[in-house]
Design a protein around this motif. Structure first.
Motif, short mmCIF file in Angstrom:
data_model
loop_
_atom_site.label_atom_id
_atom_site.label_comp_id
_atom_site.label_asym_id
_atom_site.label_seq_id
_atom_site.Cartn_x
_atom_site.Cartn_y
_atom_site.Cartn_z
N VAL A 16 0.87 -1.20 0.00
CA VAL A 16 0.00 0.00 0.00
C VAL A 16 0.89 1.23 0.00
N ARG A 17 1.96 1.12 0.76
CA ARG A 17 2.86 2.23 1.04
C ARG A 17 3.78 2.51 -0.17
N GLU A 18 3.74 3.73 -0.69
CA GLU A 18 4.63 4.17 -1.77
C GLU A 18 5.09 3.01 -2.67
N ILE A 21 8.24 2.96 -4.69
CA ILE A 21 9.52 2.77 -3.99
C ILE A 21 9.65 1.34 -3.43
N TYR A 22 8.55 0.86 -2.83
CA TYR A 22 8.64 -0.42 -2.10
C TYR A 22 7.99 -1.60 -2.83
N GLY A 23 7.37 -1.33 -3.98
CA GLY A 23 6.75 -2.40 -4.75
C GLY A 23 5.32 -2.69 -4.32
N ILE A 72 17.58 -7.65 10.18
CA ILE A 72 16.80 -6.51 10.66
C ILE A 72 16.63 -5.43 9.60
N ASN A 73 15.38 -5.02 9.43
CA ASN A 73 15.10 -3.80 8.67
C ASN A 73 14.44 -2.84 9.68
N PRO A 74 15.24 -1.97 10.29
CA PRO A 74 14.67 -1.08 11.31
C PRO A 74 13.82 0.05 10.71
N ALA A 75 13.70 0.06 9.38
CA ALA A 75 12.94 1.09 8.66
C ALA A 75 13.41 2.48 9.09
N ALA A 76 12.50 3.39 9.43
CA ALA A 76 12.92 4.77 9.74
C ALA A 76 13.85 4.84 10.95
N TYR A 77 13.74 3.88 11.87
CA TYR A 77 14.62 3.90 13.05
C TYR A 77 16.09 3.64 12.70
N THR A 78 16.32 3.14 11.50
CA THR A 78 17.70 3.00 11.00
C THR A 78 18.45 4.31 11.16
N HIS A 79 17.74 5.40 10.83
CA HIS A 79 18.38 6.70 10.69
C HIS A 79 18.37 7.52 11.98
N THR A 80 17.78 6.96 13.04
CA THR A 80 17.62 7.76 14.27
C THR A 80 18.00 7.04 15.56
N VAL A 98 18.92 -4.95 6.38
CA VAL A 98 18.28 -5.02 5.06
C VAL A 98 17.41 -3.78 4.83
N HIS A 99 17.50 -3.24 3.62
CA HIS A 99 16.55 -2.21 3.19
C HIS A 99 16.01 -2.60 1.83
N ILE A 100 14.71 -2.48 1.68
CA ILE A 100 14.06 -2.85 0.43
C ILE A 100 14.45 -1.88 -0.68
N SER A 101 14.41 -0.59 -0.36
CA SER A 101 14.69 0.45 -1.35
C SER A 101 16.19 0.74 -1.42
N ASP A 102 16.56 1.47 -2.46
CA ASP A 102 17.96 1.85 -2.64
C ASP A 102 18.22 3.11 -1.81
N VAL A 103 18.44 2.89 -0.52
CA VAL A 103 18.51 3.98 0.45
C VAL A 103 19.54 5.07 0.08
N PRO A 104 20.76 4.71 -0.33
CA PRO A 104 21.75 5.76 -0.64
C PRO A 104 21.32 6.68 -1.79
N ALA A 105 20.38 6.21 -2.63
CA ALA A 105 19.94 7.03 -3.77
C ALA A 105 18.78 7.94 -3.40
N ARG A 106 18.34 7.89 -2.11
CA ARG A 106 17.18 8.68 -1.70
C ARG A 106 17.61 9.96 -0.95
N GLU A 107 16.76 10.46 -0.05
CA GLU A 107 17.06 11.72 0.63
C GLU A 107 18.33 11.60 1.47
N PHE A 109 18.89 12.48 4.47
CA PHE A 109 18.70 12.04 5.87
C PHE A 109 18.67 10.52 6.01
N ARG A 110 18.52 9.83 4.88
CA ARG A 110 18.52 8.36 4.93
C ARG A 110 19.94 7.79 4.81
N ARG A 111 20.92 8.65 4.59
CA ARG A 111 22.30 8.16 4.40
C ARG A 111 22.90 7.63 5.69
C1 DQA Z 1 13.54 1.23 4.47
C2 DQA Z 1 14.23 2.56 4.15
C3 DQA Z 1 14.01 3.58 5.26
O1 DQA Z 1 14.65 4.79 4.93
C4 DQA Z 1 12.53 3.86 5.42
O2 DQA Z 1 12.31 4.74 6.49
C5 DQA Z 1 11.72 2.62 5.57
C6 DQA Z 1 12.07 1.43 4.79
C7 DQA Z 1 13.65 0.23 3.32
O3 DQA Z 1 13.37 -0.96 3.56
O4 DQA Z 1 13.95 0.60 2.19
O5 DQA Z 1 10.71 2.61 6.26
O6 DQA Z 1 14.19 0.66 5.59
#
Ligand code: DQA
Length: 143
Positions: A16-18, A21-23, A72-80, A98-107, A109-111
């Protein structure tokens, strides 16, 4: 071999979510893929998702003595989250980020990834397959 698969906030909304980006595959699809792969490579898995930072900290703490490794995919908590990093450092279990999306290619703050410092490997931008690659890595390095 028992692996704990931890997912952070909003990953329950996969599909459902973006979707650009996430498929379009759902969280249930992800769990099914992980379970099928676990069977194939002969590991046990416990798959969890939470929207709460403290729950991730507790799940990591409680993994000690119960699991051989963590994906672990900590999602947004990865960055904080220093708290999640500290929990990972405390238990010292083999861990893959693990991150599903190509995090380094995004904003920008995700670096930053706090958890990376406690992980043997980071897999980013390989979609849901990244989880399976992480399982393969842990299986290989631990057997
Ligand atoms: C994510 C990338 C994070 O930046 C984002 O906050 C997520 C998902 C990913 O799997 O690509 O929620 O961890």
């Amino acid at each position: 071999m028992k692996l704990l698969i931890l997912n952070g906030p909003n990953l329950n909304l996969l599909g459902v979510r973006e979707p650009d980006i996430y498929g379009r595959q759902t969280y249930a699809d992800l769990c099914a893929m992980i379970r099928a792969h676990a069977k194939e490579i002969g590991v046990e898995v416990d798959i969890r998702q939470t929207n709460y930072e403290g729950k991730l900290v507790e799940d990591i703490q409680n993994a000690l003595g119960r699991f051989d490794g963590i994906v672990i995919n900590p999602a947004a908590y990865t960055h904080t989250s220093v708290a999640i990093l500290d929990a990972a450092k405390a238990v010292r279990l083999p861990m893959v980020e693990v991150h599903i999306s190509d995090v380094p290619a995004r904003e920008d703050f995700r670096r930053v990834s706090y958890i990376r410092a406690a992980c043997a490997k980071t897999i980013t931008g390989h979609g849901l397959n990244g989880y399976l690659e992480a399982m393969d890595f842990l299986k290989k390095t631990m057997s």
